[in-house]
Write an enzyme that holds these catalytic residues in place. Structure first.
Site, PDB file in Angstrom:
ATOM      1  N   ASP A  75       0.813  -1.225   0.000  1.00  0.00           N
ATOM      2  CA  ASP A  75       0.000   0.000   0.000  1.00  0.00           C
ATOM      3  C   ASP A  75       0.846   1.275   0.000  1.00  0.00           C
ATOM      4  O   ASP A  75       0.305   2.380   0.070  1.00  0.00           O
ATOM      5  CB  ASP A  75      -0.927   0.027   1.231  1.00  0.00           C
ATOM      6  CG  ASP A  75      -2.213  -0.766   1.011  1.00  0.00           C
ATOM      7  OD1 ASP A  75      -2.593  -0.998  -0.157  1.00  0.00           O
ATOM      8  OD2 ASP A  75      -2.851  -1.147   2.021  1.00  0.00           O
ATOM      9  N   ARG A 100       0.692  -1.446   7.593  1.00  0.00           N
ATOM     10  CA  ARG A 100       1.156  -0.208   6.935  1.00  0.00           C
ATOM     11  C   ARG A 100       2.134   0.597   7.793  1.00  0.00           C
ATOM     12  O   ARG A 100       2.724   1.563   7.306  1.00  0.00           O
ATOM     13  CB  ARG A 100      -0.050   0.668   6.542  1.00  0.00           C
ATOM     14  CG  ARG A 100      -0.952   0.029   5.495  1.00  0.00           C
ATOM     15  CD  ARG A 100      -1.842   1.056   4.798  1.00  0.00           C
ATOM     16  NE  ARG A 100      -1.051   1.982   3.989  1.00  0.00           N
ATOM     17  CZ  ARG A 100      -1.561   3.029   3.338  1.00  0.00           C
ATOM     18  NH1 ARG A 100      -2.850   3.287   3.406  1.00  0.00           N
ATOM     19  NH2 ARG A 100      -0.781   3.828   2.621  1.00  0.00           N
ATOM     20  N   ARG A 145     -10.030   5.657  10.750  1.00  0.00           N
ATOM     21  CA  ARG A 145      -8.566   5.614  10.793  1.00  0.00           C
ATOM     22  C   ARG A 145      -8.021   6.683  11.755  1.00  0.00           C
ATOM     23  O   ARG A 145      -7.694   6.391  12.886  1.00  0.00           O
ATOM     24  CB  ARG A 145      -7.982   5.814   9.386  1.00  0.00           C
ATOM     25  CG  ARG A 145      -8.437   4.769   8.369  1.00  0.00           C
ATOM     26  CD  ARG A 145      -7.794   3.428   8.619  1.00  0.00           C
ATOM     27  NE  ARG A 145      -8.195   2.437   7.642  1.00  0.00           N
ATOM     28  CZ  ARG A 145      -7.576   2.195   6.499  1.00  0.00           C
ATOM     29  NH1 ARG A 145      -6.518   2.903   6.151  1.00  0.00           N
ATOM     30  NH2 ARG A 145      -8.004   1.248   5.687  1.00  0.00           N
ATOM     31  N   HIS A 174     -11.708   6.927   4.526  1.00  0.00           N
ATOM     32  CA  HIS A 174     -10.803   8.084   4.632  1.00  0.00           C
ATOM     33  C   HIS A 174     -11.583   9.313   4.135  1.00  0.00           C
ATOM     34  O   HIS A 174     -12.350   9.205   3.171  1.00  0.00           O
ATOM     35  CB  HIS A 174      -9.598   7.934   3.695  1.00  0.00           C
ATOM     36  CG  HIS A 174      -8.412   7.239   4.274  1.00  0.00           C
ATOM     37  ND1 HIS A 174      -7.562   6.474   3.498  1.00  0.00           N
ATOM     38  CD2 HIS A 174      -7.886   7.222   5.530  1.00  0.00           C
ATOM     39  CE1 HIS A 174      -6.583   6.009   4.255  1.00  0.00           C
ATOM     40  NE2 HIS A 174      -6.756   6.447   5.490  1.00  0.00           N
ATOM     41  N   CYS A 278      -5.319   9.325  -3.450  1.00  0.00           N
ATOM     42  CA  CYS A 278      -4.567   8.410  -2.582  1.00  0.00           C
ATOM     43  C   CYS A 278      -3.127   8.249  -3.055  1.00  0.00           C
ATOM     44  O   CYS A 278      -2.230   8.060  -2.244  1.00  0.00           O
ATOM     45  CB  CYS A 278      -5.212   7.020  -2.565  1.00  0.00           C
ATOM     46  SG  CYS A 278      -6.897   6.983  -1.977  1.00  0.00           S
TER      47      CYS A 278
HETATM   48  N1  ARG Z   1      -5.376  -0.020   1.043  1.00  0.00           N
HETATM   49  C1  ARG Z   1      -5.126   1.293   1.548  1.00  0.00           C
HETATM   50  C2  ARG Z   1      -5.681   1.418   2.951  1.00  0.00           C
HETATM   51  O1  ARG Z   1      -6.739   0.906   3.196  1.00  0.00           O
HETATM   52  C3  ARG Z   1      -5.734   2.322   0.641  1.00  0.00           C
HETATM   53  C4  ARG Z   1      -5.416   3.718   1.040  1.00  0.00           C
HETATM   54  C5  ARG Z   1      -6.040   4.739   0.155  1.00  0.00           C
HETATM   55  N2  ARG Z   1      -5.549   6.008   0.425  1.00  0.00           N
HETATM   56  C6  ARG Z   1      -6.272   7.120   0.624  1.00  0.00           C
HETATM   57  N3  ARG Z   1      -5.664   8.256   0.693  1.00  0.00           N
HETATM   58  N4  ARG Z   1      -7.585   7.050   0.774  1.00  0.00           N
HETATM   59  O2  ARG Z   1      -5.084   2.010   3.815  1.00  0.00           O
END
Ligand code: ARG
Length: 285
Positions: A75, A100, A145, A174, A278
């Site tokens: 990612d 991550r 998040r 997000h 993203c």
């Molecule tokens: N797979 C990543 C996650 O879930 C995707 C992140 C996408 N990034 C964003 N800026 N929305 O963290």
């Protein structure tokens, strides 16, 4: 319908973007509802789509720099999540998912090399994924998040008023999947610091929705289809909006307001819950 700055015209100020080649991109784990581990990713297609985005930014006068991709961090291509860079200051990220977390160090090394000190987040904070500089404010998402306590850290660090917004739909985990800032930046093109946004109201709690309505009475409202097509995961330079080509109504609405949509297809990245924004970290000096 209000006439927006985009119609009036001088050339957009060149932006500086940081991106990460999708060399190791795959869907290996699931940390959002878009991800289905084992979903095959076409590496050639992903690489081609990403390269097209890079070339499109450059063709519009913007600078793109790249950070070296790290094996085992699929990612890392989603550069927006690595930090918020504003006024030449870097607020680093602290990722929610253990998978991550090592990305923070990889990006911090790039910033250090580029001459920036990185201020580490104490709370979970996923950079521009949940923090959207919007004129005089920073709009900040929470719910899935980034923690609300990080919003306070961001306000202390940058001294910019932070508006906390509650995300309620896991598909839009997000803030940058549900909202983007159209511009102009304060001081740009006669901008007052207010600016305007596009967003999908149902992604927000009722109170946050109402707050957005009061702050941006002329916002561009996106449909659920536009949001599901990652149409709100767009990048605006104040005139051009780099946008998913599948976000058909949104594209019409942007044209109607005087913006110039520039469709770039990042469909392969949707398999991981990502899109144009993203993949794009903006370095604001
Ligand atoms: N797979 C990543 C996650 O879930 C995707 C992140 C996408 N990034 C964003 N800026 N929305 O963290």
């Amino acid at each position: 319908m209000p006439v927006e700055r985009a119609q009036l015209g001088s050339a957009p100020i060149p932006r500086r973007y940081l991106m990460c080649e999708p060399r190791h991109f795959e869907v290996r784990y699931a940390i959002n509802p878009w991800m289905n581990p084992g979903t095959p990713v076409d590496p050639e297609l992903a690489r081609g789509q990403w390269q097209t985005l890079v070339e499109t930014y450059r063709a519009h006068g913007h600078t793109v720099e790249t950070v070296a991709p790290v094996a085992g961090l699929p990612d890392m291509v989603f550069a927006a999540n690595a930090a918020l860079v504003l006024d030449g200051k870097v607020f680093g990220s602290s990722f929610h998912a253990p998978e991550r977390q090592p990305e923070s160090a990889a990006y911090a090394a790039w910033f250090k090399e580029a001459g920036y000190d990185v201020h580490p987040a104490e709370s979970v904070c996923e950079g521009e994924g949940d923090l959207v500089p919007a004129g005089r404010y920073v709009l900040a998402g929470t719910g899935f998040r980034t923690q609300r306590t990080a919003h306070r850290e961001v306000q202390e660090f940058f001294g910019r008023p932070v508006i906390s917004l509650d995300l309620v739909d896991p598909r839009f985990y997000h803030l940058d999947t549900a909202l983007f800032f159209l511009g102009p930046e304060p001081g740009e093109d006669g901008g007052t610091g207010e600016g305007n946004i596009a967003y999908y109201p149902a992604a927000f709690s009722p109170g946050s929705r109402e707050a957005l309505r009061r702050l941006y009475p002329d916002a561009v409202i996106a449909t659920e289809e536009d949001a599901l097509a990652f149409g709100l995961n767009s990048v605006s330079d104040g005139r051009h909006v780099f946008v998913a080509p599948q976000a058909l109504d949104l594209i019409d609405r942007l044209v109607h307001r005087g913006y110039v949509p520039v469709p770039v297809d990042l469909s392969e990245f949707r398999k991981a819950g990502g899109g144009i924004k993203c993949c794009t970290q903006e370095i604001r000096s």
